[in-house]
Design a protein around this motif. Sequence first.
Motif, short mmCIF file in Angstrom:
data_model
loop_
_atom_site.label_atom_id
_atom_site.label_comp_id
_atom_site.label_asym_id
_atom_site.label_seq_id
_atom_site.Cartn_x
_atom_site.Cartn_y
_atom_site.Cartn_z
N LYS A 217 28.96 9.84 -12.02
CA LYS A 217 29.87 9.56 -13.13
C LYS A 217 29.57 10.49 -14.30
O LYS A 217 28.42 10.53 -14.78
CB LYS A 217 29.73 8.11 -13.60
CG LYS A 217 30.10 7.06 -12.56
CD LYS A 217 29.92 5.66 -13.12
CE LYS A 217 30.36 4.60 -12.13
NZ LYS A 217 30.21 3.22 -12.67
N ALA A 218 30.58 11.21 -14.78
CA ALA A 218 30.44 11.94 -16.03
C ALA A 218 30.19 10.92 -17.14
O ALA A 218 30.84 9.88 -17.19
CB ALA A 218 31.69 12.75 -16.33
N ASP A 219 29.25 11.21 -18.01
CA ASP A 219 28.86 10.26 -19.04
C ASP A 219 30.00 9.92 -19.99
O ASP A 219 30.21 8.77 -20.37
CB ASP A 219 27.68 10.81 -19.85
CG ASP A 219 27.26 9.90 -20.99
OD1 ASP A 219 26.90 8.75 -20.71
OD2 ASP A 219 27.31 10.34 -22.15
N GLY A 220 30.77 10.93 -20.41
CA GLY A 220 31.81 10.73 -21.42
C GLY A 220 33.18 10.49 -20.83
O GLY A 220 33.36 10.36 -19.61
N LEU A 221 34.19 10.43 -21.71
CA LEU A 221 35.57 10.21 -21.29
C LEU A 221 36.10 11.45 -20.58
O LEU A 221 35.99 12.56 -21.09
CB LEU A 221 36.45 9.90 -22.49
CG LEU A 221 36.13 8.62 -23.27
CD1 LEU A 221 37.09 8.46 -24.44
CD2 LEU A 221 36.18 7.38 -22.38
N ALA A 222 36.69 11.24 -19.41
CA ALA A 222 37.22 12.37 -18.63
C ALA A 222 38.59 12.03 -18.08
O ALA A 222 38.92 12.39 -16.95
CB ALA A 222 36.24 12.72 -17.50
N ALA A 223 39.39 11.32 -18.88
CA ALA A 223 40.77 11.00 -18.53
C ALA A 223 40.88 10.29 -17.18
O ALA A 223 41.81 10.53 -16.41
CB ALA A 223 41.64 12.26 -18.54
N GLY A 224 39.90 9.43 -16.89
CA GLY A 224 39.94 8.66 -15.66
C GLY A 224 39.56 9.43 -14.41
O GLY A 224 39.66 8.91 -13.30
N LYS A 225 39.12 10.69 -14.59
CA LYS A 225 38.81 11.53 -13.42
C LYS A 225 37.32 11.83 -13.31
O LYS A 225 36.93 12.67 -12.51
CB LYS A 225 39.62 12.83 -13.50
CG LYS A 225 41.13 12.63 -13.50
CD LYS A 225 41.85 13.96 -13.58
CE LYS A 225 43.36 13.79 -13.47
NZ LYS A 225 43.96 13.12 -14.61
N GLY A 226 36.50 11.19 -14.12
CA GLY A 226 35.09 11.56 -14.20
C GLY A 226 34.16 10.90 -13.20
O GLY A 226 32.95 11.03 -13.30
N VAL A 227 34.72 10.18 -12.22
CA VAL A 227 33.89 9.53 -11.20
C VAL A 227 34.18 10.16 -9.84
O VAL A 227 35.34 10.24 -9.44
CB VAL A 227 34.14 8.01 -11.14
CG1 VAL A 227 33.29 7.37 -10.06
CG2 VAL A 227 33.86 7.37 -12.49
N VAL A 228 33.14 10.61 -9.17
CA VAL A 228 33.32 11.15 -7.81
C VAL A 228 32.37 10.40 -6.88
O VAL A 228 31.26 10.03 -7.27
CB VAL A 228 33.06 12.67 -7.75
CG1 VAL A 228 34.13 13.43 -8.49
CG2 VAL A 228 31.69 13.03 -8.31
N ILE A 229 32.82 10.18 -5.65
CA ILE A 229 32.02 9.41 -4.69
C ILE A 229 31.94 10.20 -3.38
O ILE A 229 32.67 9.93 -2.42
CB ILE A 229 32.62 8.01 -4.46
CG1 ILE A 229 32.82 7.29 -5.81
CG2 ILE A 229 31.73 7.17 -3.55
CD1 ILE A 229 33.45 5.92 -5.70
#
Length: 429
Positions: free
Chosen positions: A149-161
């Motif tokens: 998870k990107a720590d900051g706000l990333a327009a709902g795209k900051g989580v990769v699995i």
Amino acid sequence: MNVLLLGSGGREHAFAWKLSQSKRLTKLYIAPGNAGTATCGHNVSISTTDFPAIKIIVLEKGINMVIVGPEDPLVKGIVDFFLADEQLKKIPVIGPPAKGAQLEGSKDFSKQFMFRHKIPTAAYETFTKETLDKGLAFLETLQPPYVLKADGLAAGKGVVIPDNLPDARRELKEMLSGKFGLAGDKVVIEEFLKGIELSVFVLTDGISYKILPAAKDYKRIGEGDTGLNTGGMGAVSPVPFAGEDFLQKVEDRIVKPTIAGLKKDGIPYAGFIFIGLMNRNGDPFVIEYNCRMGDPETEVVIPGIKSDLLDLFIAVAEKKLDESEVVIDPRTTTTVMMVAGGYPGAYEKGKEITGLDQVKDAIAFHAGTKEEDGKIVSAGGRVLAFTAFGNSIEEALNKSYAAANAVKFESCYFRKDIGLDLLKWKASV
């Protein structure tokens, strides 16, 4: 009472639709709003983060309350801006100050908060560019899939699995090299929690709280939960796998310690807390906090509230929420999101929307629309949300889909399997 609502999506249209029914409302302004909110109040063409322009509108229009829809102005400190201004400080803003908004604005802050207050969540570590090697080593200690998870706000795209270690290693390197800009200066790596996801929404005045109906949303663009993540393709509320026993665990293990933790940490909080949860074998674990209502969950939760929403917000502002009653419609609510072709990748705007006058037994909440030369046209990736009530999930879904099938614009798309997993779950119980 004159109210200013900030935002331009389906969430804000749902809020505007509900607020416009309040006996306490005099005038409703929405900034910047969309073609749907224009039917509920007066749109004002200013950005949600242009605080000086918001101040001018507030003073010009005699605004008595500001309601913040999206997270960006909250994380950037709109509440703090009002509190620091002599002309604005007595005008209540529904939303937390910047420090409270860090529950969403920083994944690392959020995880530290949960661990500090013993709120159940996944094990984690946080890494920076300087500690990349430690991050790569930490990945070796986990079992796939891997949650980054990107720590900051990333327009709902900051989580990769990623589902394998080489991909996880590559993703970590890319994230810490600027894939998500400043939002990825820190990356949180978590253990993967297996279970069923849902969201619980809390309205709080910082002292007491009210728990709103739970909802399940559908993030993937493709049917069968395949393809890229989106802002949400539909939602159902309430959730059949979140019964009384489970929700009592949520309240006891998560909601109460969250409110108590905010007080203990000296964070005043007046607004919504969105709690993204995993139901793991009947036990709730927090995946994430958001400092506002979700979208498209707002489109199924807010219509189901029978109480006067503005009354509730006034109670929040006056710190008298414990004296209010939240009356909930017992029916099921569903919403189906219609999006532009190509979304969440590149997509075209300005496509004329037809058939809105044919929507029956449902509400068409506008998410990305505008009026142009007397026509309603698409103005975003997620364009419309079709919300309906039913005495069962099936009945509500039939109405939502009938509405979606009545509306058209070039290359429009919607998933045809929203809620079907819940029907299968009910059939298997």
